[in-house]
Design a protein around this motif. Structure first.
Motif, PDB file in Angstrom:
ATOM      1  N   GLN A  53      10.798  35.242 -35.903  1.00 61.43           N
ATOM      2  CA  GLN A  53      11.435  34.011 -35.444  1.00 61.43           C
ATOM      3  C   GLN A  53      12.305  33.452 -36.566  1.00 61.43           C
ATOM      4  O   GLN A  53      11.851  33.301 -37.701  1.00 61.43           O
ATOM      5  CB  GLN A  53      10.385  32.982 -35.025  1.00 61.43           C
ATOM      6  N   ILE A  54      13.551  33.139 -36.245  1.00 62.28           N
ATOM      7  CA  ILE A  54      14.503  32.592 -37.214  1.00 62.28           C
ATOM      8  C   ILE A  54      14.961  31.233 -36.703  1.00 62.28           C
ATOM      9  O   ILE A  54      15.443  31.123 -35.574  1.00 62.28           O
ATOM     10  CB  ILE A  54      15.706  33.533 -37.394  1.00 62.28           C
ATOM     11  N   ASN A  55      14.795  30.209 -37.530  1.00 62.83           N
ATOM     12  CA  ASN A  55      15.113  28.837 -37.119  1.00 62.83           C
ATOM     13  C   ASN A  55      16.067  28.185 -38.116  1.00 62.83           C
ATOM     14  O   ASN A  55      16.022  28.476 -39.313  1.00 62.83           O
ATOM     15  CB  ASN A  55      13.832  27.993 -37.032  1.00 62.83           C
ATOM     16  N   ARG A  56      16.891  27.294 -37.594  1.00 66.74           N
ATOM     17  CA  ARG A  56      17.743  26.459 -38.437  1.00 66.74           C
ATOM     18  C   ARG A  56      17.787  25.058 -37.846  1.00 66.74           C
ATOM     19  O   ARG A  56      18.155  24.877 -36.679  1.00 66.74           O
ATOM     20  CB  ARG A  56      19.156  27.018 -38.541  1.00 66.74           C
ATOM     21  N   GLY A  57      17.403  24.081 -38.635  1.00 66.66           N
ATOM     22  CA  GLY A  57      17.491  22.694 -38.203  1.00 66.66           C
ATOM     23  C   GLY A  57      18.811  22.086 -38.629  1.00 66.66           C
ATOM     24  O   GLY A  57      19.170  22.117 -39.813  1.00 66.66           O
ATOM     25  N   LEU A  58      19.540  21.532 -37.681  1.00 67.41           N
ATOM     26  CA  LEU A  58      20.842  20.925 -37.969  1.00 67.41           C
ATOM     27  C   LEU A  58      20.794  19.403 -37.982  1.00 67.41           C
ATOM     28  O   LEU A  58      21.683  18.752 -38.517  1.00 67.41           O
ATOM     29  CB  LEU A  58      21.881  21.397 -36.934  1.00 67.41           C
ATOM     30  N   GLY A  59      19.747  18.844 -37.377  1.00 68.71           N
ATOM     31  CA  GLY A  59      19.653  17.388 -37.314  1.00 68.71           C
ATOM     32  C   GLY A  59      20.765  16.785 -36.481  1.00 68.71           C
ATOM     33  O   GLY A  59      21.222  17.372 -35.488  1.00 68.71           O
ATOM     34  N   LEU A  60      21.248  15.625 -36.912  1.00 67.84           N
ATOM     35  CA  LEU A  60      22.310  14.943 -36.173  1.00 67.84           C
ATOM     36  C   LEU A  60      23.633  15.690 -36.258  1.00 67.84           C
ATOM     37  O   LEU A  60      24.531  15.448 -35.437  1.00 67.84           O
ATOM     38  CB  LEU A  60      22.476  13.512 -36.709  1.00 67.84           C
ATOM     39  N   ALA A  61      23.768  16.597 -37.227  1.00 66.76           N
ATOM     40  CA  ALA A  61      25.001  17.384 -37.357  1.00 66.76           C
ATOM     41  C   ALA A  61      25.223  18.290 -36.152  1.00 66.76           C
ATOM     42  O   ALA A  61      26.344  18.737 -35.896  1.00 66.76           O
ATOM     43  CB  ALA A  61      24.966  18.215 -38.632  1.00 66.76           C
ATOM     44  N   ALA A  62      24.151  18.555 -35.392  1.00 66.01           N
ATOM     45  CA  ALA A  62      24.279  19.391 -34.190  1.00 66.01           C
ATOM     46  C   ALA A  62      25.134  18.730 -33.119  1.00 66.01           C
ATOM     47  O   ALA A  62      25.598  19.398 -32.188  1.00 66.01           O
ATOM     48  CB  ALA A  62      22.894  19.712 -33.630  1.00 66.01           C
ATOM     49  N   GLN A  63      25.339  17.418 -33.242  1.00 67.23           N
ATOM     50  CA  GLN A  63      26.182  16.722 -32.267  1.00 67.23           C
ATOM     51  C   GLN A  63      27.660  17.022 -32.480  1.00 67.23           C
ATOM     52  O   GLN A  63      28.482  16.757 -31.612  1.00 67.23           O
ATOM     53  CB  GLN A  63      25.940  15.201 -32.365  1.00 67.23           C
ATOM     54  N   ASN A  64      27.974  17.556 -33.665  1.00 64.13           N
ATOM     55  CA  ASN A  64      29.341  17.991 -33.939  1.00 64.13           C
ATOM     56  C   ASN A  64      29.543  19.370 -33.313  1.00 64.13           C
ATOM     57  O   ASN A  64      28.912  20.349 -33.703  1.00 64.13           O
ATOM     58  CB  ASN A  64      29.578  18.047 -35.454  1.00 64.13           C
ATOM     59  N   THR A  65      30.425  19.453 -32.350  1.00 64.39           N
ATOM     60  CA  THR A  65      30.621  20.694 -31.596  1.00 64.39           C
ATOM     61  C   THR A  65      31.044  21.851 -32.488  1.00 64.39           C
ATOM     62  O   THR A  65      30.588  22.988 -32.312  1.00 64.39           O
ATOM     63  CB  THR A  65      31.681  20.482 -30.502  1.00 64.39           C
ATOM     64  N   ASN A  66      31.902  21.578 -33.471  1.00 64.09           N
ATOM     65  CA  ASN A  66      32.389  22.644 -34.355  1.00 64.09           C
ATOM     66  C   ASN A  66      31.267  23.208 -35.226  1.00 64.09           C
ATOM     67  O   ASN A  66      31.172  24.425 -35.417  1.00 64.09           O
ATOM     68  CB  ASN A  66      33.523  22.110 -35.240  1.00 64.09           C
ATOM     69  N   ILE A  67      30.416  22.332 -35.756  1.00 67.81           N
ATOM     70  CA  ILE A  67      29.303  22.779 -36.602  1.00 67.81           C
ATOM     71  C   ILE A  67      28.310  23.598 -35.782  1.00 67.81           C
ATOM     72  O   ILE A  67      27.826  24.652 -36.225  1.00 67.81           O
ATOM     73  CB  ILE A  67      28.591  21.571 -37.252  1.00 67.81           C
ATOM     74  N   LEU A  68      27.992  23.125 -34.575  1.00 67.14           N
ATOM     75  CA  LEU A  68      27.059  23.837 -33.710  1.00 67.14           C
ATOM     76  C   LEU A  68      27.618  25.201 -33.314  1.00 67.14           C
ATOM     77  O   LEU A  68      26.903  26.219 -33.346  1.00 67.14           O
ATOM     78  CB  LEU A  68      26.767  23.001 -32.468  1.00 67.14           C
ATOM     79  N   LYS A  69      28.896  25.247 -32.978  1.00 66.47           N
ATOM     80  CA  LYS A  69      29.525  26.503 -32.591  1.00 66.47           C
ATOM     81  C   LYS A  69      29.538  27.500 -33.749  1.00 66.47           C
ATOM     82  O   LYS A  69      29.277  28.690 -33.565  1.00 66.47           O
ATOM     83  CB  LYS A  69      30.959  26.233 -32.110  1.00 66.47           C
ATOM     84  N   LYS A  70      29.814  27.001 -34.960  1.00 73.55           N
ATOM     85  CA  LYS A  70      29.847  27.861 -36.135  1.00 73.55           C
ATOM     86  C   LYS A  70      28.461  28.435 -36.435  1.00 73.55           C
ATOM     87  O   LYS A  70      28.322  29.612 -36.772  1.00 73.55           O
ATOM     88  CB  LYS A  70      30.352  27.053 -37.341  1.00 73.55           C
ATOM     89  N   SER A  71      27.428  27.621 -36.286  1.00 77.37           N
ATOM     90  CA  SER A  71      26.060  28.091 -36.519  1.00 77.37           C
ATOM     91  C   SER A  71      25.654  29.151 -35.501  1.00 77.37           C
ATOM     92  O   SER A  71      24.977  30.130 -35.839  1.00 77.37           O
ATOM     93  CB  SER A  71      25.084  26.919 -36.464  1.00 77.37           C
ATOM     94  N   ILE A  72      26.058  28.966 -34.249  1.00 81.97           N
ATOM     95  CA  ILE A  72      25.764  29.958 -33.207  1.00 81.97           C
ATOM     96  C   ILE A  72      26.438  31.292 -33.535  1.00 81.97           C
ATOM     97  O   ILE A  72      25.840  32.362 -33.377  1.00 81.97           O
ATOM     98  CB  ILE A  72      26.207  29.442 -31.825  1.00 81.97           C
TER      99      ILE A  72
END
Length: 235
Positions: A53-72
């Motif tokens: 299992q691999i996890n990454r917590g982004l917190g409130l930064a996940a609300q930024n679409t660009n940051i979430l897309k880049k992490s995916i």
């Protein structure tokens, strides 16, 4: 004699690199069953890797679409599998978290993808960490699973330095299953045995080499538990 051991070690590493799953089934399992038939005589008692299992917590930064897309995109490149977005189960006003809010990413690897990722992790990724001295043997949980963190994604060969906008890490958990007696000691011991055979870089596993048998280690653990209980009773 020393050269003979070096050749055996190189051959073992080459077999793991070639096909880590095949080496586990045809090499590691028979050795464990032969050397300790009392503990591993039943093939179902031999510890094996169930999933990663691999996890990454982004917190409130996940609300930024660009940051979430880049992490995916990074997760997909590294693991070869698209991650699942983790969401909050309830609202927490103090942390500005709403119910069902996107907060991070998780991936669960099984089968061939799991072994491919494990091979890359052991023989290539750890070598990219600056001043790497191994991982602590004390990171096992009570079930015998092993968890550790990586501070950055740049150590993976699939990630290009120029494409990284923000350095972010991961939490990786190796879920190990073994049908032995359900005790904390046996679970941790089985996990250590498996990871040692897989050439996992545990830096302080030599702590237990001073003992001649598993019974000696068990007695030390019992003494430590007794001292802890005595201290708690005094407090």
């Amino acid at each position: 004699m020393r050269n003979s051991h070096l050749l055996e070690e190189k051959a073992e590493i080459n077999r793991l690199l070639n096909n880590i799953k095949k080496e586990y089934e045809e090499g590691i399992q028979p050795v464990l069953a032969h050397n300790n038939p009392k503990m591993f005589g039943n093939c179902h008692k031999i510890p094996k890797l169930k999933k990663i299992q691999i996890n990454r917590g982004l917190g409130l930064a996940a609300q930024n679409t660009n940051i979430l897309k880049k992490s995916i995109e990074e997760f997909t490149k590294i693991t070869g599998q698209k991650p699942v977005i983790t969401k909050s189960k309830k609202a927490i006003a103090g942390f500005k978290i709403r119910e069902d809010m996107e907060l991070g990413l998780t991936v669960t690897l099984r089968g061939e993808k799991m072994y491919t990722f494990l091979t890359k992790l052991i023989f290539f990724t750890f070598a990219q960490i600056r001043d790497f001295r191994g991982l602590s043997v004390r990171s096992f949980d009570k079930a015998g699973n092993y968890s550790f963190g990586l501070k950055e994604q740049l150590i993976f060969p699939e990630i290009d330095y120029e494409d990284v906008v923000q350095v972010q890490g991961f939490t990786i958990t190796l879920v190990i299953s073994s049908y032995s007696k359900k005790t904390v000691f046996n679970n941790i011991f089985n996990g250590m045995v498996l990871l040692k055979f897989l050439r996992f870089p545990l830096n302080d596993s030599g702590y237990y080499e001073r003992y001649e048998s598993l019974q000696d280690i068990s007695q030390v653990w019992d003494r430590k538990k007794h001292l802890r209980r005595k201290r708690w009773a005094q407090e």
